[in-house]
Design an enzyme around this catalytic site. Structure first.
Site, PDB file in Angstrom:
ATOM      1  N   SER A 103       0.818  -1.220   0.029  1.00  0.00           N
ATOM      2  CA  SER A 103      -0.066  -0.029   0.038  1.00  0.00           C
ATOM      3  C   SER A 103       0.843   1.364  -0.104  1.00  0.00           C
ATOM      4  CB  SER A 103      -1.123  -0.016   1.092  1.00  0.00           C
ATOM      5  OG  SER A 103      -1.874   0.980   0.975  1.00  0.00           O
ATOM      6  N   ASP A 242      -2.352   6.367  -3.637  1.00  0.00           N
ATOM      7  CA  ASP A 242      -1.179   5.686  -2.770  1.00  0.00           C
ATOM      8  C   ASP A 242      -0.801   4.823  -3.830  1.00  0.00           C
ATOM      9  OD1 ASP A 242      -3.381   3.962  -2.480  1.00  0.00           O
ATOM     10  OD2 ASP A 242      -2.650   3.233  -0.551  1.00  0.00           O
ATOM     11  N   ASP A 244      -1.043   1.462  -4.230  1.00  0.00           N
ATOM     12  CA  ASP A 244      -1.874   0.439  -4.463  1.00  0.00           C
ATOM     13  C   ASP A 244      -3.246   0.897  -5.135  1.00  0.00           C
ATOM     14  OD1 ASP A 244      -2.770   0.685  -2.239  1.00  0.00           O
ATOM     15  OD2 ASP A 244      -3.615  -1.447  -2.129  1.00  0.00           O
TER      16      ASP A 244
END
Length: 447
Positions: A103, A242, A244
């Protein structure tokens, strides 16, 4: 059943350090494959997506080896946003979806996130059972039942079409100039293409991944460059994702950043006006600002709070039959469209509000005055338990007593990093500073 591998969002850690090693990924793949096959016959599929981290290649191969060893056939999507895996798992009739991503974390970290056949993240119980199977080992498939693996070339395009379909029919982004920061991550192709195809003039930032620059000085946790780009180009708005692409921050035309609470406030109010917000409920975590709760109360709407983690938001939404939720960090979950947070979809909803209302981003991105909030993180060694130390517990109790009637305190161990997060809210700034710093000092003293 205790869990050591799984945190609040799958398995996560530094690449090539426990638990994020190739050997562990192989074992996790085998356990997940055996869990989803169990005694069922027939063809069993798993879709695997990843972000742009260098270690993604290693984990993709290791997971594929473990999964195929138990008879699962693997469909490799390549770099795609996390919500694409949630979408394509049921669409491709897969038993399991896996996203390889840490992430918003730096490139040295990586993680493994799981989605069930319905496209939603796995429950705590399912993860606990998989973890138990990792510990005990699993039986592999006979040689003639080993699974196959193949690349899927159009997964990203399927996802992009789904995202575009969420923009209200008849709306166009013509004449809008949009900065999109893709954090050198999973949406570096998908996000600019979607916005351009919908008519926007696109100014891309963070679209040159090299395996090591994901989230580096860019993306939703570091939006400075994107904000400067918005102002420099005279853009109407910025969409900051971000690594992902399951989180988003919105940047208005002045370069001011709006977090997930402000985005949720706008969407909840507009959806309620359009009679789209089910039961008048917005689901958010304990981290969301008290100002958001007051904003909703003033409109006859309700905030339902959950533990931190978008999966817990989604679980509450499914239990209650509610369709809008998210986190202050920028996860925005719209179950009418997706099974998990989707930063690009949420960004489109904000752009749709701009087009419909004719208002500037700055008029839509500041919906309430936040109660002063302070968050500090304290990093600790993974084998330590600072919150169990008596002196820390005493400091927390004293802080709670000081804040009683004047604010609130939230202390928690991060589920994705070795951090103790200390957050407090109070309209008394001096009190806020003191209680947070006192608790932080007590934790630092024991680590």
């Amino acid at each position: 059943m205790g869990r050591k591998l799984f945190g609040t969002d799958g398995v996560r850690g530094r690449a090539n350090s426990h638990p994020m090693t190739a050997e562990m990924a192989l074992a996790i793949g085998a356990a997940a494959g055996r869990y989803f096959r169990r005694d069922r016959d027939g063809v069993h599929r798993v879709v695997i997506g990843k972000d742009t981290r260098l270690s993604g290649y290693m984990f993709e191969n290791a997971l594929t080896a473990g999964l195929t060893s138990t008879g699962m056939s693997v469909l490799l999507l390549g770099p795609v946003p996390t919500p694409a895996v949630g979408l394509l798992t049921p669409s491709m009739r897969a038993d399991l979806g896996i996203m390889i991503s840490a992430s918003h974390n730096p490139s040295q970290d990586n993680g493994i996130k799981f989605f069930g056949p319905d496209g939603f993240k796995l429950s705590d119980d399912a993860e606990a059972q998989i973890e138990a199977m990792v510990a005990s080992g699993v039986d592999v498939a006979p040689a003639d039942e080993i699974g196959r693996a193949r690349r899927i070339d159009d997964g990203r395009f399927r996802y992009q079409e789904r995202v575009k379909s969420t923009l209200p029919q008849g709306l166009s982004l013509d004449r809008m100039k949009v900065v999109v920061d893709c954090a050198n991550g999973a949406a570096y192709r998908a996000a600019p293409e979607v916005l351009w195809e919908l008519g926007a003039t696109v100014i891309p930032v963070g679209v040159s991944p090299n395996g090591e620059n994901i989230n580096h000085d860019c993306g939703s946790t570091k939006p400075r460059i994107a904000a400067e780009t918005v102002v420099a180009h005279g853009a109407d708005v910025g969409i900051c994702l971000d690594g992902d692409a399951d989180r988003v921050m919105i940047i208005d035309e002045t370069g001011t950043v709006a977090d997930g609470d402000q985005i949720m406030a706008l969407m909840a109010a507009r959806w309620a006006e359009e009679q789209r917000l089910r039961d008048g409920v917005l689901v958010a975590t304990v981290m969301s600002n008290l100002g958001l709760e007051r904003f909703l109360d003033a409109r006859g709407l309700r905030l339902e709070r959950t533990a931190v983690g978008d999966r817990y938001v989604v679980e509450a939404m499914r239990r209650g039959g509610w369709n809008l939720g998210g986190e202050q960090s920028g996860h925005i979950v719209m179950t009418d469209y997706a099974t998990t947070g989707d930063g690009l979809m949420a960004g489109l909803q904000f752009l749709a509000a701009m087009v419909k209302s004719g208002k500037r981003a700055s008029e839509l991105a500041r919906n309430f005055e936040p109660v002063p909030q302070m968050l500090k993180n304290v990093r600790f060694a993974a084998d330590r338990a600072p919150l169990e130390v008596a002196s820390v517990q005493k400091a927390i109790a004293a802080a709670e007593a000081d804040l009683k009637g004047n604010g609130r305190l939230l202390i928690r161990k991060s589920g994705t990093e070795p951090l103790i997060r200390v957050m407090a809210e109070s309209e008394d700034q001096d009190l806020l500073d003191r209680v947070v710093n006192d608790v932080v000092a007590s934790v630092e003293a024991v680590i």
